[in-house]
Motif scaffolding. Structure first.
Motif, PDB file in Angstrom:
ATOM      1  N   THR A   1       0.828  -1.218   0.000  1.00  0.00           N
ATOM      2  CA  THR A   1       0.000   0.000   0.000  1.00  0.00           C
ATOM      3  C   THR A   1       0.855   1.258   0.000  1.00  0.00           C
ATOM      4  OG1 THR A   1      -1.667  -1.217   1.260  1.00  0.00           O
ATOM      5  CG2 THR A   1      -1.898   1.181   1.156  1.00  0.00           C
ATOM      6  N   LYS A   2       1.873   1.273   0.843  1.00  0.00           N
ATOM      7  CA  LYS A   2       2.753   2.444   0.973  1.00  0.00           C
ATOM      8  C   LYS A   2       4.217   1.987   0.878  1.00  0.00           C
ATOM      9  CE  LYS A   2       1.487   5.455   4.179  1.00  0.00           C
ATOM     10  NZ  LYS A   2       1.139   5.962   5.544  1.00  0.00           N
ATOM     11  N   PRO A   3       4.641   1.514  -0.285  1.00  0.00           N
ATOM     12  CA  PRO A   3       5.992   0.943  -0.409  1.00  0.00           C
ATOM     13  C   PRO A   3       7.103   1.927  -0.092  1.00  0.00           C
ATOM     14  CG  PRO A   3       4.986   1.305  -2.566  1.00  0.00           C
ATOM     15  CD  PRO A   3       3.914   1.501  -1.560  1.00  0.00           C
ATOM     16  N   GLU A   4       6.805   3.224  -0.180  1.00  0.00           N
ATOM     17  CA  GLU A   4       7.838   4.218   0.137  1.00  0.00           C
ATOM     18  C   GLU A   4       8.234   4.156   1.608  1.00  0.00           C
ATOM     19  OE1 GLU A   4       3.857   6.172   0.856  1.00  0.00           O
ATOM     20  OE2 GLU A   4       4.742   4.846  -0.662  1.00  0.00           O
ATOM     21  N   LYS A   5       7.377   3.562   2.431  1.00  0.00           N
ATOM     22  CA  LYS A   5       7.665   3.458   3.862  1.00  0.00           C
ATOM     23  C   LYS A   5       8.704   2.386   4.169  1.00  0.00           C
ATOM     24  CE  LYS A   5       4.840   6.416   5.859  1.00  0.00           C
ATOM     25  NZ  LYS A   5       5.299   7.414   6.848  1.00  0.00           N
ATOM     26  N   ALA A   6       8.820   1.405   3.275  1.00  0.00           N
ATOM     27  CA  ALA A   6       9.660   0.237   3.549  1.00  0.00           C
ATOM     28  C   ALA A   6      11.131   0.573   3.701  1.00  0.00           C
ATOM     29  CB  ALA A   6       9.476  -0.803   2.445  1.00  0.00           C
ATOM     30  N   SER A   7      11.542   1.744   3.269  1.00  0.00           N
ATOM     31  CA  SER A   7      12.961   2.117   3.370  1.00  0.00           C
ATOM     32  C   SER A   7      13.267   2.940   4.623  1.00  0.00           C
ATOM     33  CB  SER A   7      13.374   2.914   2.129  1.00  0.00           C
ATOM     34  OG  SER A   7      12.586   4.090   2.009  1.00  0.00           O
ATOM     35  N   GLU A   8      12.229   3.242   5.429  1.00  0.00           N
ATOM     36  CA  GLU A   8      12.441   4.036   6.640  1.00  0.00           C
ATOM     37  C   GLU A   8      12.972   3.136   7.756  1.00  0.00           C
ATOM     38  OE1 GLU A   8       8.806   6.017   7.555  1.00  0.00           O
ATOM     39  OE2 GLU A   8       8.758   7.151   5.661  1.00  0.00           O
TER      40      GLU A   8
END
Length: 575
Positions: free
Chosen positions: A505-512
């Motif tokens: 859903t929010k793949p940009e979060k996976a790098s945090e």
């Protein structure tokens, strides 16, 4: 030598001039009193009108005008006394009967008002001013009846056949403006200006309408037009101050407007004889301007006469000001005194209890702070964020049980609050950490705290489905709810939901970084859960851990064991 005939003519001429001069002086004096009223110089106007009543005790309009000044100042008993005297001084004049009816409306005595109005109409049913003042009486009171006012105002307009009295059009303009119906109000004000283009009060009213529509430049320009003609017209400075203060709140880039507003309000004060009432209005403006330091100084010498209802408001402002200036004990004393008299209950506002709660908060009494803040918000739910902020502060101070109490009330008192999701999140946090703290203290907390926390986090996700922090706390809640001796995998669906949320859903979060830590924890726990029933799936999760953290000890060692067990065909679960 003057003959007797010439002497008589001279005497007659002299007496005529004296009488004419007396009438002219009287007329000018009443006009001056009305001019002072228009300039909001009420103390000056009152003094002039009392003198007029003394010198012209049979003139009904003197009493009527003074009574209306008293009503403007909310001195209802004084107004009633003056109107009663005026009605007795000239029983055939309708004005003071209208005044008494208006007093009845202030006192919510509609039957008494109607009786007085009927008497007034019977005395002067063809006089347009009778109907104009009747119409004004119906809406110029704390409980306006616009439906009843309009027919009288229309009748006044109909009877005033020459269309030359600006007061009729001003009354109609005020009628519409009072209801924020600025289109028809503007039309009536323009008709008044057609008759007299110099009407400062009307131009100020038009500026006020621009302000209400957030047309600040137009509003300011209109006031400057008034001041160009009369730089000493006090109400223009008051309205300019209110325009500029609202401008400063609406437009953060208007950085100079607040200071200009305060300066112009002080000019208003200087031009309105610094009477009690002008200072009272200035004090109220300082509250609006949030200038509590100046207000504290002003209140030191602002005293109402005994029996003046504004004294109650001044005591309220003293309490608010003390709290805002962090003088909590002083504020507590003022506000406790304010609310103690049962006879004043109908005059109390939600903000009175809210400020009392804030005073208790300042003294460290959280129980009474929450009690009174809740009571205040029950009366005015728009202030719910005050309690929400307090609840968050209690959470930050690790007063989790009190934070829970405050935040539960926040959610219950205003379910439409735009910040509902954040309030529910903090409620979930407060319940979770209350349980965790008691658990670490070996206090055997009730699992109801965890269930309440989960309900709050579930509410957050209903409102904001992709809020990953709430999703992760549901994982933590269900880990604690599970049986550590015989785990049922209660957290498993919540782990899986979290993984989907931050990788799909929010793949940009996976790098945090925080999310990576949570993913590693999720993958490892899911691997442990599936190791007994689905080793391939468990191995898949462990490999995902190692993709994020190649040196992860748990994943490395467990993967070796699972691979060995697969090679041996073993089905023994990982402990």
């Amino acid at each position: 030598m003057m003959t007797m005939k010439m002497f008589k003519k001279s005497v007659a001429l002299t007496l005529g001039l004296v009488m004419a001069g007396g009438v002219a002086t009287f007329a000018q004096s009443l006009a001056d009193a009305k001019k002072a009223i228009d300039a909001e110089q009420y103390q000056k106007a009152s003094s002039m009108l009392k003198t007029l009543i003394s010198s012209q005790p049979k003139v009904a309009e003197n009493y009527f005008t003074l009574g209306n000044v008293y009503l403007t100042l909310d001195e209802v008993d004084s107004a009633k006394a003056v109107f009663t005297s005026g009605a007795a001084a000239d029983p055939k004049n309708a004005l003071n009967l209208i005044g008494l009816g208006r007093v009845d409306l202030f006192n919510k005595n509609t039957a008494g008002a109607q009786a007085n109005f009927d008497k007034a109409i019977a005395l002067s049913k063809k006089n347009y001013q009778t109907f104009m003042y009747l119409g004004k009486a119906y809406f110029e009171n704390p409980n306006p009846n616009y439906e009843a006012a309009l027919p009288h105002l229309k009748m006044a307009d109909e009877l005033e056949t020459k269309d030359r009295d600006v007061e009729v059009f001003i009354a109609l303009g005020d009628y519409w403006s009072d209801q924020l119906k600025n289109g028809p109000a503007y039309e009536m004000y323009l008709r008044a200006l057609d008759i007299d283009p110099k009407l400062a009060r009307v131009k100020v009213q038009i500026a006020k309408m621009f302000k209400q529509a957030d047309g600040f430049i137009e509003a300011e320009d209109k006031i400057k037009e008034v001041l160009a003609s009369d730089p000493n017209y006090g109400p223009a400075y008051r309205e300019l101050a209110e325009i500029q203060m609202r401008w400063s709140f609406r437009d953060p880039s208007a950085t100079t407007k607040k200071a200009e507003a305060l300066s112009n309000m002080r000019k208003y004060l200087d031009l309105t004889d610094k009477s009690f009432d002008s200072r009272y209005r200035y004090a109220q403006f300082l509250v609006y301007a949030e200038d509590f330091e100046t207000l504290a100084s002003e209140l030191q010498t602002l005293q109402a006469e005994p029996g003046n209802p504004k004294g109650f408001v001044i005591n309220r402002l003293k309490g608010y000001t003390a709290v805002e200036n962090n003088e909590f004990e002083k504020g507590l004393a003022n506000l406790t005194e304010l609310i103690k008299n049962p006879a004043d209950e109908s005059r109390l506002l939600g903000s009175d209890y809210l400020y009392l709660g804030k005073a208790y908060r300042g003294t460290g009494n959280d129980d009474l702070a929450i009690k009174y803040m809740v009571k205040g918000i029950q009366m005015d739910s728009t202030k719910v964020e005050e309690l929400a902020q307090y609840g968050q502060k209690l959470f930050a101070d690790k007063k989790y049980a009190k934070a829970t109490e405050a935040l539960k009330n926040v959610i219950a008192l205003n379910s439409t609050n735009p910040a509902m999701a954040m309030n529910a999140y903090y409620l979930g946090l407060a319940n979770y950490w209350n349980y965790a703290t008691l658990y670490n203290e070996k206090a055997e907390p009730s699992t109801e705290l965890l269930k309440d926390a989960d309900s709050a986090f579930a509410q957050v996700l209903t409102l904001v489905p992709d809020y990953e922090a709430a999703a992760w706390y549901r994982v933590r809640v269900y880990k604690l709810l599970d049986n550590p001796q015989a785990p049922e995998g209660l957290a498993v669906p919540h782990y899986e939901n979290y993984i989907t949320l931050v990788t799909v859903t929010k793949p940009e979060k996976a790098s945090e970084a925080p999310v990576i830590r949570n993913l590693i924890d999720a993958y490892n726990n899911l691997a442990a859960y599936y190791s007994a029933t689905d080793k391939d799936k468990a191995i898949e999760y462990l490999n995902k851990t190692l993709a994020l953290d190649p040196q992860n000890a748990y994943a490395t060692e467990t993967l070796k064991v699972l691979n060995a067990m697969k090679a041996q065909g073993s089905k023994a679960p990982i402990k």
